[in-house]
Write a protein that holds these residues in place. Structure first.
Motif, PDB file in Angstrom:
ATOM      1  N   VAL A   1     -55.875 -30.392  28.481  1.00  0.00           N
ATOM      2  CA  VAL A   1     -56.434 -30.768  27.011  1.00  0.00           C
ATOM      3  C   VAL A   1     -56.983 -29.522  26.596  1.00  0.00           C
ATOM      4  N   GLY A   2     -56.439 -29.118  25.317  1.00  0.00           N
ATOM      5  CA  GLY A   2     -57.192 -27.975  24.453  1.00  0.00           C
ATOM      6  C   GLY A   2     -56.535 -26.562  24.970  1.00  0.00           C
TER       7      GLY A   2
ATOM      8  N   VAL B   1     -52.022 -18.564   8.274  1.00  0.00           N
ATOM      9  CA  VAL B   1     -52.429 -18.415   9.515  1.00  0.00           C
ATOM     10  C   VAL B   1     -53.371 -19.335   9.813  1.00  0.00           C
ATOM     11  N   GLY B   2     -53.284 -19.933  11.166  1.00  0.00           N
ATOM     12  CA  GLY B   2     -54.528 -20.712  11.498  1.00  0.00           C
ATOM     13  C   GLY B   2     -54.206 -22.356  11.520  1.00  0.00           C
TER      14      GLY B   2
ATOM     15  N   THR C   1     -54.162 -28.048  16.503  1.00  0.00           N
ATOM     16  CA  THR C   1     -54.203 -28.133  17.990  1.00  0.00           C
ATOM     17  C   THR C   1     -55.697 -28.553  18.326  1.00  0.00           C
ATOM     18  N   HIS C   2     -56.640 -27.857  17.620  1.00  0.00           N
ATOM     19  CA  HIS C   2     -58.118 -28.227  17.695  1.00  0.00           C
ATOM     20  C   HIS C   2     -58.398 -29.692  17.578  1.00  0.00           C
TER      21      HIS C   2
ATOM     22  N   LEU D   1     -47.833 -17.459  13.223  1.00  0.00           N
ATOM     23  CA  LEU D   1     -46.935 -18.266  14.056  1.00  0.00           C
ATOM     24  C   LEU D   1     -45.540 -18.667  13.669  1.00  0.00           C
TER      25      LEU D   1
ATOM     26  N   THR E   1     -53.449 -21.002  20.059  1.00  0.00           N
ATOM     27  CA  THR E   1     -53.220 -20.875  18.693  1.00  0.00           C
ATOM     28  C   THR E   1     -54.484 -20.282  17.957  1.00  0.00           C
ATOM     29  N   HIS E   2     -55.589 -20.469  18.534  1.00  0.00           N
ATOM     30  CA  HIS E   2     -56.815 -19.952  18.009  1.00  0.00           C
ATOM     31  C   HIS E   2     -56.783 -18.484  18.178  1.00  0.00           C
TER      32      HIS E   2
ATOM     33  N   ALA F   1     -57.381 -31.525  20.531  1.00  0.00           N
ATOM     34  CA  ALA F   1     -58.275 -31.204  21.622  1.00  0.00           C
ATOM     35  C   ALA F   1     -59.668 -32.015  21.567  1.00  0.00           C
TER      36      ALA F   1
ATOM     37  N   ASP G   1     -53.672 -23.655  14.715  1.00  0.00           N
ATOM     38  CA  ASP G   1     -54.982 -23.484  15.528  1.00  0.00           C
ATOM     39  C   ASP G   1     -55.785 -24.894  15.002  1.00  0.00           C
TER      40      ASP G   1
ATOM     41  N   VAL H   1     -56.959 -35.617  23.444  1.00  0.00           N
ATOM     42  CA  VAL H   1     -55.325 -35.953  23.484  1.00  0.00           C
ATOM     43  C   VAL H   1     -54.488 -34.938  23.969  1.00  0.00           C
ATOM     44  N   ASN H   2     -53.758 -35.216  25.036  1.00  0.00           N
ATOM     45  CA  ASN H   2     -53.151 -34.104  25.755  1.00  0.00           C
ATOM     46  C   ASN H   2     -51.774 -33.969  24.687  1.00  0.00           C
TER      47      ASN H   2
ATOM     48  N   ALA I   1     -53.246 -25.365  24.007  1.00  0.00           N
ATOM     49  CA  ALA I   1     -52.681 -25.255  22.937  1.00  0.00           C
ATOM     50  C   ALA I   1     -53.648 -24.808  21.750  1.00  0.00           C
ATOM     51  N   ASP I   2     -54.785 -25.381  21.793  1.00  0.00           N
ATOM     52  CA  ASP I   2     -55.783 -24.980  20.702  1.00  0.00           C
ATOM     53  C   ASP I   2     -56.496 -23.688  20.925  1.00  0.00           C
TER      54      ASP I   2
ATOM     55  N   ILE J   1     -44.980 -29.627  21.316  1.00  0.00           N
ATOM     56  CA  ILE J   1     -45.377 -28.980  19.759  1.00  0.00           C
ATOM     57  C   ILE J   1     -43.953 -28.598  19.586  1.00  0.00           C
TER      58      ILE J   1
ATOM     59  N   GLN K   1     -43.440 -25.937  22.872  1.00  0.00           N
ATOM     60  CA  GLN K   1     -44.360 -26.287  24.044  1.00  0.00           C
ATOM     61  C   GLN K   1     -43.633 -27.885  24.336  1.00  0.00           C
TER      62      GLN K   1
ATOM     63  N   ILE L   1     -43.364 -22.291  17.488  1.00  0.00           N
ATOM     64  CA  ILE L   1     -44.402 -22.960  18.665  1.00  0.00           C
ATOM     65  C   ILE L   1     -43.390 -23.581  19.471  1.00  0.00           C
TER      66      ILE L   1
ATOM     67  N   GLN M   1     -42.583 -26.590  16.425  1.00  0.00           N
ATOM     68  CA  GLN M   1     -42.827 -25.827  14.973  1.00  0.00           C
ATOM     69  C   GLN M   1     -42.007 -24.617  14.862  1.00  0.00           C
TER      70      GLN M   1
ATOM     71  N   ALA N   1     -54.775 -16.947  15.582  1.00  0.00           N
ATOM     72  CA  ALA N   1     -55.380 -17.039  14.288  1.00  0.00           C
ATOM     73  C   ALA N   1     -56.333 -15.954  14.163  1.00  0.00           C
TER      74      ALA N   1
ATOM     75  N   SER O   1     -51.404 -30.459  32.317  1.00  0.00           N
ATOM     76  CA  SER O   1     -52.535 -31.653  32.179  1.00  0.00           C
ATOM     77  C   SER O   1     -53.899 -31.260  31.675  1.00  0.00           C
TER      78      SER O   1
END
Lengths: 448, 448
Positions: free
Chosen positions: A397-398, B397-398, B404-405, A414, A404-405, B408, B401, B412-413, A400-401, B417, A419, A417, B419, A408, A395
């Motif tokens: 948010v963010g 790469v990235g 997903t950013h 990657l 992945t960051h 975020a 990131d 949005v949840n 995954a962001d 994912i 999920q 992924i 990939q 990066a 629950s």
């Protein structure tokens, strides 16, 4: 009432057994003690159970085994001498081994009984030692404790009625010391659990007596949030849920066999990992549920040795049954798959390399080509999987962001992924050569 | 040599046909023209092919069909009058329809021939019109062009020898106008392709003549990088690879049937989307491969109407064949699955809601419970899938990131994912209610 289980390193020699005795004396609720066989005293040492297996192998091959027997007896002699307790138990051990070898039982049963001798003997030694310290303590054989199992030498399954028998232990006022690792069939045969089975015994006993806490004493302070070989001095995990622990164990994170905890899990007994060498430490507690944490991520696990079978075919997603046929080919070869990221016209199956040796791989590829007629099929090697685990994942948010960051930032591509199925983990596939920098980047992102 | 195909809106009336003629005259390489039947002149209008189907249905039910026939003839009359060309073709159309209806052929064949009348008639009208402008142009019936197909009314499959026949068109010095949508069996029966089949004809002809370019004239300037209903005035895509286009089409992105392009794809013919109403525009070109672009992402597609079947069972990953059995249950019900994100002890299967009506869903859930004995199984509804597509995805790469950013930032949840299989796309699952803000955030991230 607490059940305390002590692993191999915690009972390896007299010095360790003194610590064990102190721990038992420190808390009067530690009424039921489960023990392993003596483990390694130093890194090049041999565990007593391995010495017993060597003895058994020599016996089965009709080779001389006296020197091996002596090594085993010496290990216990060393302990009884240093603890200044009677060495009567040494004679019992020797007689017991001879009796096992000369019985009419099958070789499989003999091996099981032999393997169990380490735990059984150590339990006896510990109970004598506790008595010598003035404690009301008694050795309790699993048969008398009511630990009944199926007739599968080397992989016993606990029979449900055992739990009722174990519950009666609550009525005793002494400290009972039970050897881990084995039980008895209803007709009296000794059968061992699979290797690492002292954990299984401990868990079963804790569930049976409905302990308030099952303490698993080992040689680390806690479960760490990341592999300490990759990140120095990582943060310790204070509490984990069963789900989180299972996800982490999957990717090589185990302090113990996660399957061993199932009985405790089903009976909702909290489990605490503690360090025999630092028993005052908080340790890590494992529970069914926990309150939401400020940090939704509890740990990062990683494991190498994965490969990916990639199959592509134009308009694959119009062929009903394509994915299922692919999985059937793997199943026929006995290859369990880990994950199947899929696209529209392609699908990958991630498999542990150890499950797919060269000959199997060749057969699998040949069958895929013949039966599925793909446009391309190839195997990508040297993959690692990284799991980011935490009950807050579902629950928040963010996350995954952030994850992945981190990749990066570490300049890691990657490969995969995954999920969305598990509610407590996110999985990433990368090239194995990039594991360390990835884990460090994730640690920095989520724990610093 | 170029093959130019004009869709229904491009040949709907005289005004459009004037534009078509100008386009043909503008480029002498436009030697082979493929046409659809007249489409809608305005949004409440009826396509000529639908009028023909209505006529056929009335005939089969022994109902009067004269007024329907008249409507069809009036459409062509309107065109010939305004283009000031002979209306001799109107009599041909009428006679042709009567002849089809009164023949000995089966009802299925009659319906196919009737449906094909729109394309066939428009091709004749256009060729007469081009002649009236002084061009050397000729109507060419598919039989004479060599478009031979299998005997499957309503879903013809092209026979390979057609390509050799079509190649001979290169020898002609006039402009040929070929009706799309149908071909002939080797024994002379008229069979239509599936609906939208003028695209298929165009693609087959382009492959057969080994065109330098296959121009698909429609009523949009280009393929946009995102749905213009979600983002106003989005950037246009200049070039796409076949793979990228297929991934985008999957999530509802289509300007045309992506399957129709297969013959062009296999023959490596570049395809260009252009707007009949703005023929000077660059359009979008679709090629087998393209050079690496500065922006590795080429488009964002989204589609709603997905559900996820979630199944969990402790130690699922130890049960060899669990995933395969789950897929078999779906296959038995004829449900093709889209994706299967899986965890250690759980797996989700993402399915289009339209493929799993209530009764099927109930049977599937019942079978899962009975045969797999899971700990939990439930259906999550109202999912949308968003695809971020681009050939640069595999090695950049990235990108995960950034993607997903964006989610975020839009708060949005991410439900899912996926990939790692496709080398040209990343897939995200979200709640359908969040599609618009997600797509906008992704557009901002990747295109602004």
């Amino acid at each position: 009432m607490k059940v305390a289980k002590f692993g191999g390193s915690s009972v390896a020699n007299a010095e360790q057994l003194r610590k064990v005795a102190n721990i038992i004396q420190d808390d009067r609720e530690r009424k039921v003690i489960v023990v392993s066989a003596p483990g390694k005293r130093f890194s090049e040492d041999t565990k007593v159970t391995d010495l017993l297996i060597e003895l058994g192998d020599a016996y089965l091959k009709n080779e001389p085994y006296d020197s091996k027997l002596q090594k085993i007896l010496d290990r216990f002699q060393e302990i009884t001498t240093e603890l200044q307790i009677s060495d009567r138990v040494i004679k019992e051990i020797e007689d017991g081994i001879h009796s096992i070898l000369s019985s009419d039982d099958s070789d499989a049963l003999k091996m099981d009984a032999l393997k169990a001798t380490g735990e059984d003997s150590l339990a006896k030694v510990l109970s004598v030692y506790l008595q010598s310290l003035g404690l009301k303590a008694a050795y309790l054989n699993p048969k008398n404790a009511g630990i009944f199992v199926s007739d599968n030498p080397g992989s016993a399954q606990i029979l449900d009625e055992s739990y009722e028998h174990l519950y009666k232990l609550r009525n005793r006022d002494d400290i009972v010391v039970i050897p881990g690792f084995f039980g008895y069939t209803l007709d009296g045969k000794l059968i061992t659990f699979s290797r690492g089975g002292s954990d299984i015994t401990g868990s079963i006993v804790a569930a049976g007596v409905r302990a308030d806490l099952y303490e698993n004493f080992t040689d680390v302070d806690s479960v760490y949030c990341v592999n300490p070989n990759i990140v120095e001095n990582p943060k310790e995990i204070t509490s984990l849920t069963y789900k989180e622990m299972r996800e982490l164990s999957y990717a090589g994170f185990s302090v113990f066999h996660d399957e061993a905890l199932i009985p405790a899990f089903k009976a909702d007994i909290p489990v605490c990992i503690k360090n025999t060498n630092n028993p005052q430490g908080m340790g890590t507690i494992i529970v069914a549920q926990k309150a939401a944490q400020p940090n939704p991520v509890v740990g990062i696990a990683s494991d190498t040795g994965f490969v990916s079978i990639y199959v592509s075919k134009y308009l694959m997603n119009r062929e009903l049954g394509f994915g299922r046929k692919l999985l059937t080919i793997l199943e026929d070869e006995g290859i369990s798959f880990e994950h199947t990221p899929s696209g529209i016209d392609d699908i990958s199956v991630i498999v542990r390399e150890s499950r797919m040796p060269k000959d199997k791989e060749e057969r699998v590829i040949a069958r895929i080509k013949k039966e599925l007629k793909p446009d391309t099929v190839h195997v990508d090697r040297d993959l690692a999987l990284i799991m980011v685990v935490g009950e807050g994942m579902d629950s928040t948010v963010g996350l995954a962001d952030k994850a992945t960051h981190a990749f990066a930032k570490a300049n890691v591509n990657l490969e995969m992924i995954n999920q969305g199925s598990s509610e407590v983990s996110m999985m990433f596939g990368i090239k194995a050569s990039k594991v360390n920098e990835s884990v460090r980047a994730l640690y920095e992102m989520f724990f610093q």
